[in-house]
Design a protein around this motif. Structure first.
Motif, mmCIF file in Angstrom:
data_model
loop_
_atom_site.group_PDB
_atom_site.id
_atom_site.type_symbol
_atom_site.label_atom_id
_atom_site.label_comp_id
_atom_site.label_asym_id
_atom_site.label_seq_id
_atom_site.Cartn_x
_atom_site.Cartn_y
_atom_site.Cartn_z
ATOM 1 N N THR A 41 -18.932 5.931 -17.239
ATOM 2 C CA THR A 41 -19.652 7.055 -16.634
ATOM 3 C C THR A 41 -21.159 6.838 -16.722
ATOM 4 O O THR A 41 -21.904 7.188 -15.795
ATOM 5 C CB THR A 41 -19.260 8.377 -17.318
ATOM 6 O OG1 THR A 41 -17.827 8.512 -17.319
ATOM 7 C CG2 THR A 41 -19.864 9.568 -16.590
ATOM 8 N N ALA A 42 -21.616 6.242 -17.827
ATOM 9 C CA ALA A 42 -23.040 5.938 -17.973
ATOM 10 C C ALA A 42 -23.497 4.916 -16.929
ATOM 11 O O ALA A 42 -24.611 5.020 -16.385
ATOM 12 C CB ALA A 42 -23.330 5.419 -19.378
ATOM 13 N N LEU A 43 -22.652 3.945 -16.618
ATOM 14 C CA LEU A 43 -22.983 2.953 -15.596
ATOM 15 C C LEU A 43 -23.149 3.605 -14.222
ATOM 16 O O LEU A 43 -24.099 3.316 -13.490
ATOM 17 C CB LEU A 43 -21.885 1.882 -15.526
ATOM 18 C CG LEU A 43 -21.842 0.869 -16.668
ATOM 19 C CD1 LEU A 43 -20.516 0.110 -16.649
ATOM 20 C CD2 LEU A 43 -23.006 -0.106 -16.583
ATOM 21 N N ILE A 44 -22.224 4.488 -13.883
ATOM 22 C CA ILE A 44 -22.305 5.203 -12.609
ATOM 23 C C ILE A 44 -23.566 6.065 -12.569
ATOM 24 O O ILE A 44 -24.292 6.103 -11.558
ATOM 25 C CB ILE A 44 -21.050 6.078 -12.393
ATOM 26 C CG1 ILE A 44 -19.795 5.210 -12.231
ATOM 27 C CG2 ILE A 44 -21.236 7.014 -11.209
ATOM 28 C CD1 ILE A 44 -19.759 4.374 -10.974
ATOM 29 N N THR A 45 -23.845 6.748 -13.676
ATOM 30 C CA THR A 45 -25.015 7.624 -13.750
ATOM 31 C C THR A 45 -26.304 6.834 -13.551
ATOM 32 O O THR A 45 -27.188 7.234 -12.787
ATOM 33 C CB THR A 45 -25.044 8.357 -15.113
ATOM 34 O OG1 THR A 45 -23.851 9.134 -15.251
ATOM 35 C CG2 THR A 45 -26.260 9.261 -15.224
ATOM 36 N N TYR A 46 -26.408 5.697 -14.237
ATOM 37 C CA TYR A 46 -27.620 4.875 -14.122
ATOM 38 C C TYR A 46 -27.801 4.321 -12.711
ATOM 39 O O TYR A 46 -28.877 4.433 -12.106
ATOM 40 C CB TYR A 46 -27.571 3.723 -15.131
ATOM 41 C CG TYR A 46 -28.747 2.779 -15.006
ATOM 42 C CD1 TYR A 46 -30.007 3.142 -15.467
ATOM 43 C CD2 TYR A 46 -28.594 1.525 -14.408
ATOM 44 C CE1 TYR A 46 -31.090 2.280 -15.330
ATOM 45 C CE2 TYR A 46 -29.662 0.664 -14.269
ATOM 46 C CZ TYR A 46 -30.917 1.045 -14.735
ATOM 47 O OH TYR A 46 -31.992 0.206 -14.587
ATOM 48 N N ALA A 47 -26.728 3.728 -12.175
ATOM 49 C CA ALA A 47 -26.827 3.080 -10.865
ATOM 50 C C ALA A 47 -27.114 4.088 -9.755
ATOM 51 O O ALA A 47 -27.791 3.764 -8.773
ATOM 52 C CB ALA A 47 -25.542 2.316 -10.563
ATOM 53 N N GLN A 48 -26.633 5.319 -9.924
ATOM 54 C CA GLN A 48 -26.838 6.322 -8.882
ATOM 55 C C GLN A 48 -28.130 7.104 -9.074
ATOM 56 O O GLN A 48 -28.957 7.210 -8.165
ATOM 57 C CB GLN A 48 -25.651 7.297 -8.854
ATOM 58 C CG GLN A 48 -25.668 8.226 -7.663
ATOM 59 C CD GLN A 48 -25.449 7.489 -6.356
ATOM 60 O OE1 GLN A 48 -24.364 6.973 -6.086
ATOM 61 N NE2 GLN A 48 -26.480 7.413 -5.525
ATOM 62 N N GLU A 49 -28.328 7.662 -10.260
ATOM 63 C CA GLU A 49 -29.485 8.536 -10.483
ATOM 64 C C GLU A 49 -30.789 7.760 -10.644
ATOM 65 O O GLU A 49 -31.827 8.171 -10.125
ATOM 66 C CB GLU A 49 -29.261 9.419 -11.714
ATOM 67 C CG GLU A 49 -28.242 10.525 -11.484
ATOM 68 C CD GLU A 49 -28.246 11.563 -12.575
ATOM 69 O OE1 GLU A 49 -27.750 12.674 -12.331
ATOM 70 O OE2 GLU A 49 -28.745 11.279 -13.695
ATOM 71 N N LYS A 50 -30.752 6.652 -11.354
ATOM 72 C CA LYS A 50 -31.984 5.896 -11.605
ATOM 73 C C LYS A 50 -32.334 4.944 -10.470
ATOM 74 O O LYS A 50 -33.507 4.706 -10.173
ATOM 75 C CB LYS A 50 -31.858 5.097 -12.911
ATOM 76 C CG LYS A 50 -31.391 5.892 -14.117
ATOM 77 C CD LYS A 50 -32.353 7.002 -14.498
ATOM 78 C CE LYS A 50 -31.872 7.735 -15.746
ATOM 79 N NZ LYS A 50 -32.739 8.889 -16.087
ATOM 80 N N LEU A 51 -31.283 4.366 -9.835
ATOM 81 C CA LEU A 51 -31.523 3.344 -8.816
ATOM 82 C C LEU A 51 -31.223 3.809 -7.393
ATOM 83 O O LEU A 51 -31.741 3.242 -6.438
ATOM 84 C CB LEU A 51 -30.680 2.094 -9.119
ATOM 85 C CG LEU A 51 -30.856 1.466 -10.511
ATOM 86 C CD1 LEU A 51 -29.940 0.258 -10.646
ATOM 87 C CD2 LEU A 51 -32.306 1.075 -10.755
ATOM 88 N N GLY A 52 -30.340 4.791 -7.259
ATOM 89 C CA GLY A 52 -29.958 5.255 -5.927
ATOM 90 C C GLY A 52 -29.190 4.236 -5.124
ATOM 91 O O GLY A 52 -29.261 4.204 -3.892
ATOM 92 N N LYS A 53 -28.406 3.394 -5.813
ATOM 93 C CA LYS A 53 -27.744 2.276 -5.131
ATOM 94 C C LYS A 53 -26.218 2.302 -5.174
ATOM 95 O O LYS A 53 -25.554 1.683 -4.341
ATOM 96 C CB LYS A 53 -28.226 0.951 -5.728
ATOM 97 C CG LYS A 53 -29.686 0.641 -5.448
ATOM 98 C CD LYS A 53 -30.049 -0.727 -6.003
ATOM 99 C CE LYS A 53 -31.490 -1.093 -5.671
ATOM 100 N NZ LYS A 53 -31.843 -2.436 -6.197
ATOM 101 N N TYR A 54 -25.633 2.986 -6.187
ATOM 102 C CA TYR A 54 -24.174 2.888 -6.331
ATOM 103 C C TYR A 54 -23.650 4.076 -7.138
ATOM 104 O O TYR A 54 -24.303 4.476 -8.102
ATOM 105 C CB TYR A 54 -23.814 1.588 -7.058
ATOM 106 C CG TYR A 54 -22.328 1.293 -7.079
ATOM 107 C CD1 TYR A 54 -21.711 0.669 -5.998
ATOM 108 C CD2 TYR A 54 -21.544 1.663 -8.167
ATOM 109 C CE1 TYR A 54 -20.352 0.406 -6.014
ATOM 110 C CE2 TYR A 54 -20.180 1.397 -8.181
ATOM 111 C CZ TYR A 54 -19.591 0.765 -7.108
ATOM 112 O OH TYR A 54 -18.246 0.508 -7.113
ATOM 113 N N PRO A 55 -22.545 4.648 -6.716
ATOM 114 C CA PRO A 55 -21.609 4.232 -5.666
ATOM 115 C C PRO A 55 -22.096 4.482 -4.237
ATOM 116 O O PRO A 55 -21.550 3.902 -3.299
ATOM 117 C CB PRO A 55 -20.371 5.077 -5.945
ATOM 118 C CG PRO A 55 -20.505 5.569 -7.334
ATOM 119 C CD PRO A 55 -21.974 5.722 -7.554
ATOM 120 N N LEU A 56 -23.093 5.387 -4.080
ATOM 121 C CA LEU A 56 -23.620 5.669 -2.734
ATOM 122 C C LEU A 56 -25.065 5.188 -2.636
ATOM 123 O O LEU A 56 -25.808 5.265 -3.607
ATOM 124 C CB LEU A 56 -23.554 7.172 -2.453
ATOM 125 C CG LEU A 56 -22.166 7.822 -2.524
ATOM 126 C CD1 LEU A 56 -22.282 9.323 -2.302
ATOM 127 C CD2 LEU A 56 -21.204 7.205 -1.517
#
Length: 338
Positions: free
Chosen positions: A21-36
């Motif tokens: 869940t932390a990976l999803i949170t970082y990639a989405q909220e911090k980077l805006g790249k994944y999953p969307l």
């Protein structure tokens, strides 16, 4: 990337679910790249596999994506996924898991989810991390280290000395959540893991002291009971069978089986009752043998289904199963799995 997306990440309470869940949170909220590929807000909620049926009761709906992480697939989750689309306005569903049940039912998952990452050979957090790597998305070093620690924990491999502190911290988080079952604490730990910046520890001193006492009491109770049960273990080849139906009536059956296995230094099959209409047989054996024995029991009609992992399989068996008959099937299962 002007649109703000809404994502709901529903993960298990354990270390693998937290890190995934932390990976999803970082990639989405911090980077805006994944999953969307959009600037996203990630709502996070822990989901207990035994209480997943209550998942929809507090859901607001209209999410662009709902992500299920580290949850063994079952009929209830299948129905929830259908309702998310039909009645809650959810646009997409993503399913990431490594439990054997999900592998066995992957065709059903693929029929209702837009993105499916299911593989029993790696922890859920590793599956997410590899997908990020494949897409060229970099994760900060601290979070990456926790992914590696979870993989050591899941496979039972020896933890390298440079990861011991993180290993102990990960265990501390897992045990704290086991004791407290606090949703806010679950979210705090995930936000701490996801953040690349230094943050105060999510466990304050007062809470940790309380949790520490509870953990010590629980560990002692499990250790004392494991010693008691180990003495009565029945030898089945190199496997040791323990009937704990009248000796243990609490949560922590898998921890108890692991502790007995550690004491006896051998594979273990531990039978325990539940508060439902079935009992659980926990199989602890390395190199995938636990799953192979469980698969044999299902094939023989002794077990109802398989959950868990290749080295720690959990099978449901009839509550009134005859111990002597089960031992005979285990003899055959040990031979089958060797």
């Amino acid at each position: 990337m002007s649109k703000v997306c809404r994502i709901l990440a529903a993960g298990d309470w354990d270390a693998d679910g937290i890190v995934a869940t932390a990976l999803i949170t970082y990639a989405q909220e911090k980077l805006g790249k994944y999953p969307l590929e959009c600037q996203g807000v990630v709502d996070k909620t822990p989901v207990d596999p035994d209480r997943v049926k209550y998942f929809l009761s507090s859901l607001s709906g209209n999410y662009d994506l709902v992500v299920f992480l580290d949850l063994p697939f079952n009929d209830t989750i299948r129905n929830i996924c259908k309702m998310l689309r039909d009645h809650f306005g959810v646009k997409k569903i993503m399913y990431v898991d490594h439990h054997i049940t999900s592998v066995q039912r992957i065709k059903e998952i693929e029929a209702i989810a837009d993105t499916v990452l299911v593989d029993y050979r790696s922890p859920t957090s590793t599956l997410v991390y590899r997908e990020l790597v494949n897409k060229g998305i970099s994760i900060h070093q601290r979070l990456k280290s926790f992914v590696e620690v979870v993989e050591y924990m899941d496979t039972g491999r020896r933890v390298p000395s440079n990861y011991i502190k993180l290993f102990e911290l990960t265990k501390m988080f897992s045990k704290a959540l086991t004791v407290e079952r606090d949703e806010n604490l679950w979210v705090k730990i995930i936000d701490w893991l996801a953040s690349p910046a230094p943050l105060p520890m999510p466990l304050d001193e007062k809470l940790w002291e309380k949790v520490k006492i509870s953990i010590e009491q629980r560990d002692k109770e499990i250790s004392d009971k494991a010693v008691e049960l180990a003495v009565a273990a029945v030898k089945i080849g190199d496997l040791r069978f323990i009937d704990a139906r009248n000796a243990w009536k609490k949560r922590g059956v898998t921890a108890l089986a692991s502790r007995v296995s550690s004491i006896l230094k051998s594979p273990v099959a531990l039978l325990a009752n539940t508060n439902r209409d079935y009992s659980l047989l926990v199989l602890k054996a390395s190199n995938g043998r636990a799953y192979r024995i469980a698969k044999f029991l299902v094939g023989e009609g002794v077990a109802l289904d398989i959950a868990g992992h290749p080295n720690l399989a959990i099978v449901r068996v009839p509550r009134d199963i005859n111990k002597d008959e089960l031992i005979q099937y285990l003899y055959k299962g040990v031979y089958y799995a060797s």
